[in-house]
Design an enzyme around this catalytic site. Structure first.
Site, mmCIF file in Angstrom:
data_model
loop_
_atom_site.group_PDB
_atom_site.id
_atom_site.type_symbol
_atom_site.label_atom_id
_atom_site.label_comp_id
_atom_site.label_asym_id
_atom_site.label_seq_id
_atom_site.Cartn_x
_atom_site.Cartn_y
_atom_site.Cartn_z
ATOM 1 N N GLU A 139 50.847 17.054 33.237
ATOM 2 C CA GLU A 139 51.860 17.857 33.931
ATOM 3 C C GLU A 139 51.188 18.669 35.028
ATOM 4 O O GLU A 139 49.983 18.914 34.965
ATOM 5 C CB GLU A 139 52.532 18.804 32.928
ATOM 6 C CG GLU A 139 51.599 19.913 32.463
ATOM 7 C CD GLU A 139 51.971 20.554 31.139
ATOM 8 O OE1 GLU A 139 51.860 19.861 30.105
ATOM 9 O OE2 GLU A 139 52.361 21.727 31.140
ATOM 10 N N LYS A 167 49.618 21.583 37.225
ATOM 11 C CA LYS A 167 49.058 22.904 36.950
ATOM 12 C C LYS A 167 49.651 23.851 37.979
ATOM 13 O O LYS A 167 49.340 23.764 39.174
ATOM 14 C CB LYS A 167 47.536 22.866 37.067
ATOM 15 C CG LYS A 167 46.888 24.180 36.699
ATOM 16 C CD LYS A 167 45.376 24.019 36.589
ATOM 17 C CE LYS A 167 44.723 25.263 36.026
ATOM 18 N NZ LYS A 167 44.846 26.433 36.898
ATOM 19 N N ASP A 172 50.341 27.008 40.194
ATOM 20 C CA ASP A 172 49.463 28.046 40.730
ATOM 21 C C ASP A 172 50.207 29.380 40.748
ATOM 22 O O ASP A 172 50.681 29.839 41.778
ATOM 23 C CB ASP A 172 49.022 27.650 42.143
ATOM 24 C CG ASP A 172 47.777 28.402 42.565
ATOM 25 O OD1 ASP A 172 47.216 29.139 41.729
ATOM 26 O OD2 ASP A 172 47.376 28.258 43.727
ATOM 27 N N TYR A 199 55.329 26.133 29.274
ATOM 28 C CA TYR A 199 54.523 24.943 28.977
ATOM 29 C C TYR A 199 53.671 25.058 27.720
ATOM 30 O O TYR A 199 52.948 24.133 27.376
ATOM 31 C CB TYR A 199 53.647 24.578 30.171
ATOM 32 C CG TYR A 199 52.791 25.717 30.695
ATOM 33 C CD1 TYR A 199 51.796 26.285 29.919
ATOM 34 C CD2 TYR A 199 52.992 26.227 31.975
ATOM 35 C CE1 TYR A 199 51.019 27.320 30.400
ATOM 36 C CE2 TYR A 199 52.219 27.262 32.471
ATOM 37 C CZ TYR A 199 51.238 27.802 31.678
ATOM 38 O OH TYR A 199 50.486 28.836 32.137
ATOM 39 N N LYS A 210 41.449 19.321 38.504
ATOM 40 C CA LYS A 210 41.731 20.057 39.733
ATOM 41 C C LYS A 210 41.826 19.122 40.934
ATOM 42 O O LYS A 210 41.130 18.110 40.993
ATOM 43 C CB LYS A 210 40.612 21.096 39.988
ATOM 44 C CG LYS A 210 40.419 22.101 38.869
ATOM 45 C CD LYS A 210 41.605 22.999 38.648
ATOM 46 C CE LYS A 210 41.627 24.166 39.606
ATOM 47 N NZ LYS A 210 40.743 25.260 39.248
ATOM 48 N N CYS A 238 20.098 46.179 62.275
ATOM 49 C CA CYS A 238 21.448 46.319 61.742
ATOM 50 C C CYS A 238 22.423 46.617 62.884
ATOM 51 O O CYS A 238 22.220 47.569 63.634
ATOM 52 C CB CYS A 238 21.476 47.447 60.715
ATOM 53 S SG CYS A 238 23.140 47.862 60.179
ATOM 54 N N CYS A 289 23.763 50.421 62.512
ATOM 55 C CA CYS A 289 22.971 51.648 62.654
ATOM 56 C C CYS A 289 21.672 51.437 63.418
ATOM 57 O O CYS A 289 20.950 52.390 63.689
ATOM 58 C CB CYS A 289 22.679 52.252 61.281
ATOM 59 S SG CYS A 289 21.538 51.272 60.298
ATOM 60 N N CYS A 342 19.737 45.563 55.839
ATOM 61 C CA CYS A 342 19.543 46.744 56.671
ATOM 62 C C CYS A 342 18.721 47.756 55.887
ATOM 63 O O CYS A 342 18.985 48.000 54.714
ATOM 64 C CB CYS A 342 20.918 47.326 57.020
ATOM 65 S SG CYS A 342 20.870 49.047 57.517
ATOM 66 N N CYS A 360 23.126 54.485 57.387
ATOM 67 C CA CYS A 360 23.922 53.391 57.954
ATOM 68 C C CYS A 360 25.410 53.600 57.650
ATOM 69 O O CYS A 360 25.812 53.625 56.495
ATOM 70 C CB CYS A 360 23.457 52.059 57.373
ATOM 71 S SG CYS A 360 24.459 50.677 57.957
HETATM 72 S S1 IVH Z 1 48.198 25.186 29.327
HETATM 73 C C1 IVH Z 1 45.651 26.946 25.998
HETATM 74 N N1 IVH Z 1 49.625 24.194 31.279
HETATM 75 O O1 IVH Z 1 46.158 27.538 34.094
HETATM 76 C C2 IVH Z 1 46.015 26.439 27.331
HETATM 77 N N2 IVH Z 1 48.247 26.060 31.740
HETATM 78 O O2 IVH Z 1 43.262 27.586 34.056
HETATM 79 C C3 IVH Z 1 47.206 27.093 27.836
HETATM 80 N N3 IVH Z 1 48.429 26.883 34.034
HETATM 81 O O3 IVH Z 1 45.813 30.417 32.163
HETATM 82 C C4 IVH Z 1 47.452 26.762 29.212
HETATM 83 N N4 IVH Z 1 49.913 25.423 34.718
HETATM 84 O O4 IVH Z 1 47.922 30.222 33.569
HETATM 85 C C5 IVH Z 1 48.731 25.131 30.916
HETATM 86 N N5 IVH Z 1 50.971 23.269 32.897
HETATM 87 C C6 IVH Z 1 50.103 24.174 32.530
HETATM 88 C C7 IVH Z 1 49.628 25.152 33.424
HETATM 89 C C8 IVH Z 1 48.696 26.076 32.995
HETATM 90 C C9 IVH Z 1 49.186 26.473 35.050
HETATM 91 C C10 IVH Z 1 47.484 27.996 34.109
HETATM 92 C C11 IVH Z 1 47.569 28.990 32.990
HETATM 93 C C12 IVH Z 1 46.177 29.104 32.437
HETATM 94 C C13 IVH Z 1 45.362 28.539 33.543
HETATM 95 C C14 IVH Z 1 44.077 27.997 33.020
#
Ligand code: IVH
Length: 714
Positions: free
Chosen positions: A127, A129, A131, A239, A327, A432, A435, A456, A462
């Site tokens: 799924e 991630k 942000d 999630y 990532k 620097c 100064c 410096c 400074c």
């Molecule tokens: S699972 C025990 N699922 O990513 C694991 N985390 O880098 C619980 N995050 O702190 C997290 N999307 O804030 C999970 N689909 C997703 C997520 C997710 C974003 C974030 C979450 C976590 C961070 C870890």
């Protein structure tokens, strides 16, 4: 209580009728809170209660100047809100391990299979991630009881009132199979569109804009005034979960589907896979569709689907073994390097910063990037070996910028074919720029190697270092003075209002004068100035470690400051020891190095700092103004040492924060929720579900007086 205005739509309320309505709503909601928390039977349904709270917020949004002191939106339970209370998570909020390549993902899957001694790979879910920022929502008997940010994973902030304003978060769970205690975890986020609209509005009002949707979501959730949060279009994806009195499904997929039935939004791109090729295909499809999504994502999360297997896999210290975040690669873009400027840090380090032709990198406009140090520009790495094939970076070059998540963007490469003919290698300053003192590269006595950072030597003369030291002094983990950010520090320094830390505490003395000056400053009203003075006043009593950390001594970070504070105990002992150290007394040096966590580098830095009379003058002047508080030692002989305590209900002899600090001082652990691990529940008037749970579990309970008797302070 009824009112003639109760049924009038918000849009049709006048000033006068809105004020009457807000008064009615404040009273009504308080009455229902008392009925509910007092354990008496509620008079209205949960839905009707939520409707009251929503109406209150809607009226407040329409008439912000009418928001009452006693507004329910300013209260969490019965406690007035001046900063967020802390909540200890019933189960820690973990982070995720990262994978950066397809191979990393295959390795993860194989290691899981090996760990479980399975013949074939177990199914994984995949799924996006999101942000945003994670939030833990606790429901008791299907009703939202509290909402907490992640914080450090163990203790978060209580943002319940704000969470209630987010429409994706149900106040009451719907559907079936709802355990008595449910902690739903997920991500609070803001859509890209909402972020842009908000920034446009802030800019039009002459207010500073936010950097990206994630920071905006975080800033919006952490507003003390929940009416502000309510105006920010925050969203939530569920999630995961924390504590559950029972887990009603046996796979991740089914549990997430159940979260959906309870009324949460869940991500539609979540799928289940048994083969690596299909899993990676899904990852790449999500990556390609990224720009079209309404919200920012920074990767794909894989989780073992079978909850029984998840339990067997368990956790590492900070992350579960059954999940990993794949990532997206850092984003890159080419642009023009217009100039290289030198920034001077608190300890004098000269850092080259690239000024760029603005360029969008992964949806964010980048105008500055770090170039690390002198050698980096020349094409030499930290180990003295060539980088980029020894290619240097020049003003006028077309350069490659990389941005990964929240990390400061950096310059990776230059395109030699586009290099202007008249370009010359960058000449790194040896004095620097702030100064004029010599800037030198120290040679490490132990390794004989030259430091890659040029510094410096101006130290206290400074101005750039002075400003950076002041910024550090007021920063969050040091003196944490609200309303005194980087911009204010720079401006106040430039005007000569503050030169050293002690001056901050003398601003008020010059009340008349500085108030006027502050008032004349753009965006500063009398109230902001008064608020600032108050924020400064409350920091005169400061934890010893914050005081030490705030001094900004090289190599003395927060942890080192804590180690020092704990070892010396109080400011007099610390000052005396530093005086002896500076005078070159062997014993003081030995005593210092004997402290757990302190080595020769820190000892040398402390000695250097306190051997400089001008530093000592600044230090002494500061001590005229502030009172560092003795470091608290865990008293192991207290009857509550090592115990887990829960405070609930309204406390009358102390605030929640005090109660917590006191318990911790006595060596106890304070938790926000009652479980079989709880040793004692201290309940004040109005205690409800937690007290009941304690009784159910047979956990010992007492009242506030009982607590003081127990700890011998009756
Ligand atoms: S699972 C025990 N699922 O990513 C694991 N985390 O880098 C619980 N995050 O702190 C997290 N999307 O804030 C999970 N689909 C997703 C997520 C997710 C974003 C974030 C979450 C976590 C961070 C870890």
């Amino acid at each position: 209580m009824t009112s003639e205005y109760a049924d009038i739509p918000v849009e049709e309320l006048t000033e006068e009728s809105a004020a009457v309505e807000l008064e009615r709503l404040a009273r009504e909601i308080l009455r229902h809170d008392k009925l509910y928390h007092g354990g008496d039977s509620p008079e209205i349904s949960d839905a009707a209660y939520d409707a009251l709270r929503r109406r209150n917020l809607a009226v407040e949004q329409a008439f912000p100047h009418l928001v009452r002191e006693d507004s329910p939106s300013r209260r969490v339970g019965f406690v007035a809100l001046d900063k967020f209370e802390k909540i200890t998570h019933a189960m820690p909020m973990l982070s995720l391990a990262n994978a950066f390549s397809d191979e990393d993902v295959a390795d993860f899957w194989d290691s899981v299979t090996r760990f479980l001694k399975l013949d074939g790979r177990p199914a994984l879910t995949a799924e996006p991630k999101i942000d945003g920022l994670s939030l833990s929502l606790r429901y008791e008997n299907g009703r939202l009881a509290s909402a907490a940010t992640r914080g450090d994973g163990v203790v978060g902030e209580n943002v319940t009132t704000n969470a209630r304003t987010i429409s994706d978060i149900p106040n009451v769970l719907a559907g079936n199979d709802i355990p008595q205690v449910v902690e739903v975890r997920g991500e609070v986020y803001m859509t890209k569109q909402a972020f842009q609209a908000l920034n446009a509005k802030l800019e039009a009002e002459g207010k500073p804009a936010y950097v990206n949707p994630r920071n905006t979501a975080a800033g919006s959730l952490r507003q003390l005034d929940s009416a502000v949060t309510a105006q920010r279009p925050l969203r939530f994806f569920a999630y995961a979960w924390g504590e559950m009195s029972s887990v009603p499904r046996s796979t991740q997929m089914e549990m997430v589907a159940l979260l959906g039935q309870w009324g949460f939004k869940t991500n539609p791109l979540m799928k289940r896979f048994t083969g690596l090729a299909e899993l990676l295909e899904h990852y790449h499809a999500i990556e390609e569709g990224r720009a079209e999504l309404a919200y920012d994502i920074d990767g794909v999360v894989y989780k073992v689907d079978d909850l029984g297997l998840q339990a067997r896999l368990g956790m590492r210290s900070n992350s579960p073994r059954w999940a990993i975040a794949h990532k997206f690669p850092a984003e890159k873009a080419w642009t023009l390097l217009k100039d290289i400027e030198i920034q001077i840090g608190r300890t004098g380090a000269l850092t080259p910063v690239a000024r760029l032709e603005p360029v969008t990198v992964g949806g964010v406009v980048v105008t500055n990037a770090t170039m690390h140090n002198e050698d980096y520009i020349k094409g030499i790495g930290n180990d003295g070996q060539p980088i980029r094939g020894g290619k240097d970076l020049r003003i006028g070059d077309t350069v490659m910028v990389q941005r990964a998540g929240d990390v400061i963007p950096q310059i990776l490469d230059a395109d030699l074919e586009k290099r202007p003919e008249d370009s010359r290698p960058f000449e790194f300053p040896t004095v620097c720029p702030a100064c004029g003192s010599h800037a030198v590269r120290e040679v490490n006595v132990q390794t004989g190697k030259q430091d890659s950072v040029r510094r410096c030597t101006g130290g206290l003369i400074c101005p750039a270092q002075a400003v950076e030291r002041l910024k550090h002094f007021v920063s969050r983990n040091a003196f944490d003075i609200e309303g005194l950010g980087d911009k204010q520090v720079e401006a106040f320094y430039a005007e000569g209002m503050i030169r050293t830390a002690a001056d901050i505490f003398r601003l008020r003395e010059e009340d008349e004068k500085s108030l006027k000056r502050l008032k004349d400053r753009e965006g500063w009203g009398e109230t902001s100035a008064k608020n600032l003075f108050e924020a400064i006043e409350v920091r005169r009593d400061i934890a010893l470690y914050r005081f030490i950390f705030g001094l900004g001594i090289r190599h003395v970070g927060e942890q080192t400051a804590k180690d020092l504070a704990r070892a010396y105990g109080d400011i007099d002992a610390f000052s005396a020891a530093m005086k002896k150290l500076a005078a070159g007394e062997e014993e003081a040096q030995e005593e210092l190095i004997a402290i757990d966590g302190i080595g020769g580098t820190v000892a040398f830095a402390l000695k250097e700092f306190f051997a400089e009379p001008r530093n000592v003058a600044v230090y002494d002047a500061l001590l005229e103004e502030v009172r560092p508080q003795p470091a608290e030692q865990a008293a192991s002989d207290s009857p509550v040492a090592g115990k887990t305590i829960v405070f609930t209900g309204s406390l009358e002899r102390m605030t929640r924060d005090e109660a917590k600090a006191m318990a911790e001082r006595l060596g106890a652990k304070v938790s926000g929720s009652v479980s079989s691990k709880t040793d004692l529940v201290v309940a004040g008037p109005g205690a409800g579900s937690k007290l009941k749970k304690a009784a159910d579990l047979g956990v010992e309970t007492t009242d506030e007086d009982g607590w003081f008797e127990l700890v011998g302070q009756a």
